[in-house]
Design an enzyme around this catalytic site. Structure first.
Site, short mmCIF file in Angstrom:
data_model
loop_
_atom_site.label_atom_id
_atom_site.label_comp_id
_atom_site.label_asym_id
_atom_site.label_seq_id
_atom_site.Cartn_x
_atom_site.Cartn_y
_atom_site.Cartn_z
N THR A 1 -5.74 -3.31 -9.68
CA THR A 1 -5.57 -4.07 -8.43
C THR A 1 -4.11 -4.08 -7.98
O THR A 1 -3.68 -4.98 -7.26
CB THR A 1 -6.07 -5.51 -8.63
N THR B 1 -2.84 -5.20 -4.17
CA THR B 1 -3.89 -5.88 -3.40
C THR B 1 -3.31 -6.87 -2.39
O THR B 1 -3.84 -7.02 -1.29
CB THR B 1 -4.88 -6.61 -4.32
N GLY B 2 -2.23 -7.56 -2.76
CA GLY B 2 -1.62 -8.51 -1.83
C GLY B 2 -1.05 -7.81 -0.60
O GLY B 2 -1.20 -8.30 0.53
#
Length: 290
Positions: free
Chosen positions: A232, A235-236
């Site tokens: 991930t 992802t932000g």
């Protein structure tokens, strides 16, 4: 992106009246391509937006961690912003890693000078691998001068707690449930942004992934299943870049965040099903639908 969304995008591009939405990202570079400027530009492109960029820092980085950071001089950050906004312009500005207090000040000065209306702030503080990217003085300046001119800020739970501690609004204990997220969103809203999106990816693993959007009056809860994967990275950046793209297209905050949540979930599912990139926290495929 649904078939209908693709058809609408295709129809718009075929029209002579179609104006390509323009999004400017002001952030750090990720040499591995999974986060930062590189992730933002890929995301803008995946959503048929024109992406421009202003570099605030260069990182020597991969899926295993951050090996080094070179901060761009604040004056040159300001010069980059002027170059883009004087010519290309931006329907929305997305802000990621701002390496130090002086860079925050310059960014705020330029956004005000150019009367930028749509500002999405992803307050990057710590990398996926746990590397601290900015100082407390930088976070303090963001809370003092950047958040009040922002359309939305998008902290995850550790970032939300850290920002509130630095801003003199500490929360008791960790944020582990919906009520804690609402409390954090309420306190963050007092720092001045129009909206606050508190992301719940760090909630206990037994809970679904819940994000809360707060406008000062109403809490909107966005819930999705939790995908079991460590891949991930970025992802932000992806989430906030999608929000910025949809705002640049003229969509409401609720529409932008709802679409971004769904688009991100699809990207995480994709990353969990394919061979990873790198040997650590692998990145998403920003073009997974194409």
């Amino acid at each position: 992106m649904s078939t209908t969304d693709k058809q609408e995008a295709s129809s718009k591009k075929e029209s002579k009246e179609w104006v390509l939405p323009k999004v400017l990202t002001i952030a750090g570079s990720d040499s591995s391509g999974g986060a930062g400027i590189q992730a933002d530009l890929k995301t803008f492109g995946a959503l048929h937006c024109y992406g421009a960029s202003v570099l605030t820092a260069l990182t020597a980085q991969n899926t295993l961690g951050v090996q080094g950071i070179f901060e761009v001089p604040a004056e040159f950050v300001g010069q980059q912003i002027e170059s883009v906004l004087l010519d290309v312009g931006a329907d929305c500005v997305k802000i990621g890693m701002l390496a130090n207090r002086e860079i925050v000040k310059v960014v705020v000065e330029k956004l005000i000078a150019f009367k930028v209306q749509n500002v999405v702030v992803d307050p990057v503080i710590i990398s996926k691998s746990g590397h601290r990217l900015v100082s407390n003085e930088c976070v303090e300046e963001m809370a003092r001068s950047l958040f009040p001119i922002s359309t939305v800020i998008t902290p995850n739970l550790p970032e939300a707690k850290h920002i509130l501690n630095i801003a003199g609004r500490p929360l008791e204990g960790e944020i582990t449930d919906i009520e804690g997220m609402k409390k954090a969103a309420s306190e963050l809203k007092k720092l001045g942004s129009k909206y606050v999106l508190v992301k719940g990816g760090h909630l206990p693993s037994s809970m679904p992934c819940i994000d809360i959007l707060f406008d000062g009056t109403n809490y909107t809860m966005l819930e999705s299943s939790r995908i079991q994967t460590k891949h991930t990275h970025g992802t932000g950046c992806f989430y906030s870049a999608v929000i910025a793209s949809k705002i640049a297209m003229g969509e409401s905050m609720q529409e932008a965040v709802s679409f971004a949540k769904t688009f991100l979930l699809g990207a995480i599912k994709d990353s969990a099903q394919r061979p990873p990139i790198g040997n650590g926290y692998g990145p998403l495929d920003h073009f997974y639908l194409f």
